[in-house]
Motif scaffolding. Structure first.
Motif, PDB file in Angstrom:
ATOM      1  N   ASN A  10     -44.073   7.758  13.258  1.00 55.70           N
ATOM      2  CA  ASN A  10     -44.867   7.493  14.457  1.00 55.70           C
ATOM      3  C   ASN A  10     -46.065   8.441  14.478  1.00 55.70           C
ATOM      4  OD1 ASN A  10     -43.189   5.517  15.403  1.00 55.70           O
ATOM      5  ND2 ASN A  10     -41.948   6.919  16.642  1.00 55.70           N
ATOM      6  N   THR A  38     -47.479   4.621  12.238  1.00 55.95           N
ATOM      7  CA  THR A  38     -47.583   3.554  13.223  1.00 55.95           C
ATOM      8  C   THR A  38     -48.117   4.132  14.526  1.00 55.95           C
ATOM      9  OG1 THR A  38     -45.317   3.903  13.966  1.00 55.95           O
ATOM     10  CG2 THR A  38     -45.651   2.308  12.200  1.00 55.95           C
ATOM     11  N   LYS A  39     -48.319   3.233  15.508  1.00 55.40           N
ATOM     12  CA  LYS A  39     -48.842   3.587  16.831  1.00 55.40           C
ATOM     13  C   LYS A  39     -50.320   3.968  16.736  1.00 55.40           C
ATOM     14  CE  LYS A  39     -44.698   3.298  18.667  1.00 55.40           C
ATOM     15  NZ  LYS A  39     -44.305   2.174  19.512  1.00 55.40           N
TER      16      LYS A  39
END
Length: 563
Positions: free
Chosen positions: A140, A156-157
């Motif tokens: 993340n 991600t994010k």
């Protein structure tokens, strides 16, 4: 922008001439008929795009590809892995997965790309279709350039307000949601190559191969059969032995030119001049179409015959129907626009090859060079800063082009021949009606002067303030000089200028997307044509955008990458 057939006869022109376009287009279908047409078009478009997109995913099941194709029920999204420092909007317009053969349009970044929220979703829908594997694992992140990968780690994010625009850090590569644009502006027009070797043996490229032109005669629309769009293509310039040696071989020869090419933007089926005689002059002389010296007559030992190439093209077109009753839209993009600026007042008799009586509208996309000193302390990975003014002076000396670029009246007005080749000095002197397109943050001039190629301000080295100040001063000077054009007694002048980091967009879809003061380039061209032909009594568009947020502060600068 579909023109309505309109003939202006003897009662208003004195001769039986066929001019262009009425102010009002054809009626729009209404009611059920209109809905039926739209419905059928959508069905065909959906089927075509879904079928065309599946093969773009390599090494994975077609079912997986179809799932991506149908995302949100809109134009299919294809995920791409951009190179380091590339924003997604640049990557989607550059990488080849969305490139149709011969098409100048490749795709645009989708802000609504449904960025995956979980690791399995990201791997299946984003990472694997690009052929990439996250060897260091998936984590993340909270970065503006996410989903992304750095040194084998995938993140991600994302917190980016504009996921398509924000540039990543130097070693970071972004996964970008891209899609092919659709609509009449992406229906390209095929032009055929004509070599000029048998017409003039000295109309040659740098390497001695014959120069040429791409053209297509006017189609069945009687209202445009006497209209000619003649544009010179872009491609920079060289000005000494080192810069000429650095130019690619393909930029100096015609040996690999295709017999047919597809052209978009101003040549597409949505253009206001789509049914006219269409001509594009490819660039292989490296001299901004101003030289006429042989290889034995200059120290670089290349042929610089751009001026002769242009004049030979115009003479050739006269054998194909260009006559005294024609309307010629004469111009170009980037170096081609600078060439058109120089030649515009001298292409019609008694100074040029075209017959007396030809009506001319200049269309100049990005010739407005600013004479501004470069920064004193280079911090660039690309080496020392360049200065376009100094390069122009060297070009004129190397190609012996002063007589072409600087007629006596220009030298008397400006005091130096090289000033006649810079837009900020030359444009106020032009006597022929024209439409000028000039970005206040011209990408080529910023990239060349600041030695950072095709990168936005996010990629300038720290501290960035010197670079930002230079760019903002450049933009302010551009605005001031453009306003000066509006206060100089002259024939009709149109100007379209925005805050976008852009350059020479006439050959691509941004011809319709970029806007300033309510005008796209396509709409501004149509208004300029109505002005010079006297149809509709339209004033020339004169728009200099005045937003105060710096580079890309205009709304169309954000919207242009949306499909």
């Amino acid at each position: 922008f579909r023109p309505q057939k309109k003939t202006v006869g003897e009662e208003s022109q004195g001769t039986e001439s066929h001019w262009l376009l009425s102010e009002d287009g054809p009626p729009i279908p209404q009611g059920a008929k209109r809905c039926a047409v739209v419905a059928v078009a959508l069905v065909l478009l959906t089927a075509a795009t879904a079928t065309a997109t599946v093969p773009l995913f390599r090494g994975h099941a077609q079912a997986e590809a179809r799932q991506l194709v149908n995302m949100k029920g809109r134009t299919p999204i294809v995920w791409m892995l951009a190179k380091p420092t590339w924003s997604c909007d640049y990557a989607c317009g550059t990488l080849g997965k969305l490139h149709s053969p011969g098409s100048p349009e490749k795709g645009c970044c989708r802000e609504d790309g449904n960025w995956p929220e979980t690791t399995p979703q990201m791997l299946q829908s984003v990472v694997y279709p690009t052929g990439y594997h996250c060897k260091g694992g998936v984590f993340n992140g909270g970065f503006d350039w996410d989903p992304s990968t750095t040194n084998g780690l995938c993140f991600t994010k994302s917190t980016a307000p504009y996921k398509c625009k924000v540039d990543p850090m130097p070693n970071t590569r972004r996964f970008c949601p891209c899609s092919k644009t659709s609509g009449p502006e992406t229906v390209y027009t095929e032009l055929s190559l004509v070599k000029l070797g048998s017409f003039d043996r000295k109309a040659i490229c740098n390497d001695g191969s014959p120069a040429g032109l791409y053209w297509r005669p006017a189609t069945g629309n009687d209202g445009q059969k006497d209209v000619w769009l003649i544009l010179m293509e872009q491609g920079g310039q060289c000005f000494d032995a080192a810069s000429c040696a650095e130019r690619s071989k393909g930029a100096k020869t015609s040996r690999h030119w295709r017999y047919k090419r597809l052209f978009g933007g101003i040549y597409s089926r949505a253009s206001p001049v789509k049914d006219a005689n269409l001509v594009s002059i490819p660039y292989c002389s490296s001299d901004a179409f101003v030289g006429d010296v042989g290889a034995s007559e200059n120290p670089v030992k290349l042929h610089f015959r751009g001026d002769r190439i242009l004049k030979t093209v115009l003479k050739f077109l006269m054998t194909k129907g260009l006559s005294s009753k024609s309307l010629v839209i004469f111009g170009g993009a980037s170096s081609g626009a600078r060439a058109a600026m120089v030649h515009l007042d001298r292409i019609v008799a008694p100074h040029g090859p075209l017959p007396a009586g030809v009506r001319v509208l200049g269309y100049l996309d990005s010739p407005f060079w600013i004479d501004q000193a470069t920064l004193q302390t280079p911090r660039s990975r690309n080496g020392a800063f360049h200065n376009l003014t100094e390069e122009t002076i060297k070009l004129l000396q190397m190609t012996n082009a002063s007589n072409t670029v600087a007629p006596p009246e220009c030298v008397r007005a400006l005091g130096a021949d090289w000033k006649c080749a810079l837009g900020m000095y030359r444009m106020p002197l032009i006597r022929t009606p024209y439409l000028l397109v000039a970005s206040q943050y011209d990408a080529f001039q910023l990239d060349r002067n600041l030695a950072y190629w095709f990168k936005r301000n996010h990629s300038w080295p720290s501290p960035q303030e010197d670079y930002k100040s230079w760019a903002d001063h450049f933009a302010a000077t551009t605005r001031t000089q453009l306003h000066h054009l509006n206060h100089t007694a002259a024939p009709p002048r149109g100007v379209l200028s925005w805050s976008c980091y852009s350059h020479a967009e006439s050959y691509v879809n941004n011809f319709f997307k970029l806007r300033g003061g309510g005008f796209s380039m396509a709409e501004a061209l149509q208004a300029a044509l109505l002005n010079v032909t006297g149809i509709g009594h339209r004033p020339m568009p004169f728009v200099v955008e005045e937003c105060h947020g710096g580079m890309d502060c205009g709304r169309s600068c954000v919207d242009r990458y949306k499909c």
